[in-house]
Design a protein around this motif. Structure first.
Motif, mmCIF file in Angstrom:
data_model
loop_
_atom_site.group_PDB
_atom_site.id
_atom_site.type_symbol
_atom_site.label_atom_id
_atom_site.label_comp_id
_atom_site.label_asym_id
_atom_site.label_seq_id
_atom_site.Cartn_x
_atom_site.Cartn_y
_atom_site.Cartn_z
ATOM 1 N N CYS A 1 -5.469 3.730 7.462
ATOM 2 C CA CYS A 1 -6.496 3.749 6.419
ATOM 3 C C CYS A 1 -6.467 5.069 5.656
ATOM 4 O O CYS A 1 -6.562 5.095 4.419
ATOM 5 C CB CYS A 1 -7.879 3.525 7.022
ATOM 6 N N VAL A 2 -6.334 6.151 6.391
ATOM 7 C CA VAL A 2 -6.294 7.473 5.756
ATOM 8 C C VAL A 2 -5.069 7.585 4.865
ATOM 9 O O VAL A 2 -5.135 8.118 3.747
ATOM 10 C CB VAL A 2 -6.310 8.595 6.819
ATOM 11 N N ASP A 3 -3.923 7.095 5.335
ATOM 12 C CA ASP A 3 -2.690 7.146 4.535
ATOM 13 C C ASP A 3 -2.884 6.463 3.184
ATOM 14 O O ASP A 3 -2.458 6.975 2.140
ATOM 15 C CB ASP A 3 -1.532 6.463 5.279
ATOM 16 N N ILE A 4 -3.515 5.295 3.201
ATOM 17 C CA ILE A 4 -3.728 4.545 1.964
ATOM 18 C C ILE A 4 -4.649 5.302 1.016
ATOM 19 O O ILE A 4 -4.354 5.440 -0.184
ATOM 20 C CB ILE A 4 -4.310 3.150 2.283
ATOM 21 N N THR B 1 -16.485 6.705 9.320
ATOM 22 C CA THR B 1 -16.811 8.129 9.246
ATOM 23 C C THR B 1 -15.607 8.972 9.632
ATOM 24 O O THR B 1 -15.279 9.970 8.966
ATOM 25 C CB THR B 1 -18.007 8.462 10.165
ATOM 26 N N GLN B 2 -14.929 8.584 10.692
ATOM 27 C CA GLN B 2 -13.729 9.299 11.133
ATOM 28 C C GLN B 2 -12.654 9.276 10.043
ATOM 29 O O GLN B 2 -11.995 10.293 9.783
ATOM 30 C CB GLN B 2 -13.186 8.663 12.417
ATOM 31 N N ILE B 3 -12.491 8.141 9.400
ATOM 32 C CA ILE B 3 -11.511 8.016 8.317
ATOM 33 C C ILE B 3 -11.848 8.960 7.169
ATOM 34 O O ILE B 3 -10.986 9.675 6.648
ATOM 35 C CB ILE B 3 -11.453 6.558 7.823
ATOM 36 N N ALA B 4 -13.106 8.993 6.778
ATOM 37 C CA ALA B 4 -13.533 9.847 5.667
ATOM 38 C C ALA B 4 -13.340 11.323 5.988
ATOM 39 O O ALA B 4 -12.859 12.100 5.153
ATOM 40 C CB ALA B 4 -14.996 9.572 5.327
ATOM 41 N N ARG B 5 -13.697 11.719 7.215
ATOM 42 C CA ARG B 5 -13.564 13.132 7.592
ATOM 43 C C ARG B 5 -12.096 13.547 7.692
ATOM 44 O O ARG B 5 -11.724 14.650 7.283
ATOM 45 C CB ARG B 5 -14.284 13.382 8.921
ATOM 46 N N ARG C 1 -13.933 -2.178 7.392
ATOM 47 C CA ARG C 1 -14.403 -3.102 8.416
ATOM 48 C C ARG C 1 -13.478 -3.026 9.618
ATOM 49 O O ARG C 1 -12.430 -2.382 9.573
ATOM 50 C CB ARG C 1 -14.450 -4.531 7.867
ATOM 51 N N CYS C 2 -13.898 -3.682 10.684
ATOM 52 C CA CYS C 2 -13.060 -3.786 11.883
ATOM 53 C C CYS C 2 -13.155 -5.228 12.356
ATOM 54 O O CYS C 2 -14.195 -5.661 12.838
ATOM 55 C CB CYS C 2 -13.531 -2.823 12.970
ATOM 56 N N SER C 3 -12.072 -5.984 12.186
ATOM 57 C CA SER C 3 -12.099 -7.422 12.453
ATOM 58 C C SER C 3 -11.989 -7.766 13.935
ATOM 59 O O SER C 3 -12.269 -8.901 14.327
ATOM 60 C CB SER C 3 -10.961 -8.113 11.691
ATOM 61 N N ASN C 4 -11.604 -6.803 14.759
ATOM 62 C CA ASN C 4 -11.426 -7.051 16.188
ATOM 63 C C ASN C 4 -12.647 -6.533 16.944
ATOM 64 O O ASN C 4 -12.895 -5.324 16.996
ATOM 65 C CB ASN C 4 -10.151 -6.366 16.677
ATOM 66 N N LEU D 1 -10.526 -2.252 3.652
ATOM 67 C CA LEU D 1 -9.557 -1.887 4.685
ATOM 68 C C LEU D 1 -10.050 -2.362 6.049
ATOM 69 O O LEU D 1 -11.226 -2.216 6.370
ATOM 70 C CB LEU D 1 -9.342 -0.369 4.716
ATOM 71 N N ASP D 2 -9.137 -2.892 6.840
ATOM 72 C CA ASP D 2 -9.451 -3.347 8.192
ATOM 73 C C ASP D 2 -8.840 -2.353 9.179
ATOM 74 O O ASP D 2 -7.624 -2.332 9.381
ATOM 75 C CB ASP D 2 -8.875 -4.743 8.402
ATOM 76 N N SER D 3 -9.688 -1.535 9.784
ATOM 77 C CA SER D 3 -9.185 -0.499 10.689
ATOM 78 C C SER D 3 -8.570 -1.085 11.949
ATOM 79 O O SER D 3 -7.754 -0.430 12.600
ATOM 80 C CB SER D 3 -10.307 0.480 11.058
ATOM 81 N N ALA D 4 -8.923 -2.319 12.292
ATOM 82 C CA ALA D 4 -8.313 -2.965 13.456
ATOM 83 C C ALA D 4 -6.870 -3.339 13.157
ATOM 84 O O ALA D 4 -5.999 -3.275 14.023
ATOM 85 C CB ALA D 4 -9.098 -4.213 13.845
ATOM 86 N N ALA D 5 -6.601 -3.721 11.917
ATOM 87 C CA ALA D 5 -5.263 -4.167 11.534
ATOM 88 C C ALA D 5 -4.313 -3.015 11.229
ATOM 89 O O ALA D 5 -3.141 -3.046 11.611
ATOM 90 C CB ALA D 5 -5.351 -5.090 10.321
ATOM 91 N N ILE D 6 -4.825 -1.974 10.565
ATOM 92 C CA ILE D 6 -3.913 -0.896 10.141
ATOM 93 C C ILE D 6 -4.208 0.445 10.792
ATOM 94 O O ILE D 6 -3.454 1.395 10.586
ATOM 95 C CB ILE D 6 -3.908 -0.751 8.606
ATOM 96 N N GLY D 7 -5.268 0.532 11.577
ATOM 97 C CA GLY D 7 -5.566 1.757 12.306
ATOM 98 C C GLY D 7 -6.243 2.820 11.457
ATOM 99 O O GLY D 7 -6.236 2.749 10.222
#
Length: 200
Positions: free
Chosen positions: A191-194, A17-21, A126-129, A181-187
């Motif tokens: 994710c937003v940058d991509i 949600t944070q990424i989308a906003r 997703r968040c792998s961590n 996208l894995d938010s744990a790996a790339i933050g």
């Protein structure tokens, strides 16, 4: 090729949600998540809380899935359950928002509503961590540490069931998405940058 629409499914606690906003803020492209429920609520004169309860009642039963899909395909809306009517209303609202132009959609099986639209990118976050995920849930929602795992499982099950019942596909089948996208790996920012590049 630029994309007009991004649909996002996400694990609870992934920061989706944070990424989308944040993506919406950066690009000026509107983001619709809770706004879908609010519009259905106004159109149907049903409280948002009631709609959320309908979504929670969705079952992943194969028999129910077959029944629901057959009734929708036959255009027999009167035979649908309350959950079925809510799903149809949400799909209609998503298409109404899409007609206004480029958009970011959070959940609600938005990719299903936009199957006839061009330039739709289907994203799963997703968040792998597990430690990062728990911390994000605590920080975002203020849930006590001893309740985090129970709440996370509840919301992921709700999302998985709702997606499965209405699409006949598996929510966590990454082959269903264009980008995972894995938010744990790339933050969050990563994710937003991509995704930002897809809307430029």
């Amino acid at each position: 090729m630029s994309s007009r629409y991004i649909t996002i499914e996400r694990e609870y606690g992934s920061g989706g949600t944070q990424i989308a906003r944040l993506l919406s803020e950066r690009t000026g492209v509107p983001c619709y998540g809770k706004e879908i429920l609010e519009k259905v609520s106004r159109d149907k004169n049903i409280p948002v809380e009631t709609i959320e309860k309908y979504e929670e009642k969705a079952t992943n039963s194969i028999l129910y899935s077959v029944y629901l899909m057959s009734q929708m395909s036959a255009g027999n809306s009167d035979m649908l359950t309350g959950e079925g009517h809510i799903y149809i209303a949400e799909q209609k609202v998503i298409r109404e928002f899409a007609k206004k132009g480029s958009a970011i959609f959070l959940g609600h099986c938005a990719s299903e509503a936009l199957t006839e639209y061009d330039n739709v990118i289907k994203v799963f976050i997703r968040c792998s961590n597990e430690d990062i995920k728990r911390q994000m849930i605590a920080d975002t929602y203020g849930i006590p540490a001893n309740e985090i795992d129970v709440v996370r499982r509840k919301f992921d099950k709700k999302r998985s069931n709702y997606y499965g019942i209405n699409t006949e596909r598996k929510w966590r089948d990454f082959n269903e998405y264009d980008i995972v996208l894995d938010s744990a790996a790339i933050g969050i920012e990563g994710c937003v940058d991509i995704l930002e590049g897809l809307l430029k």
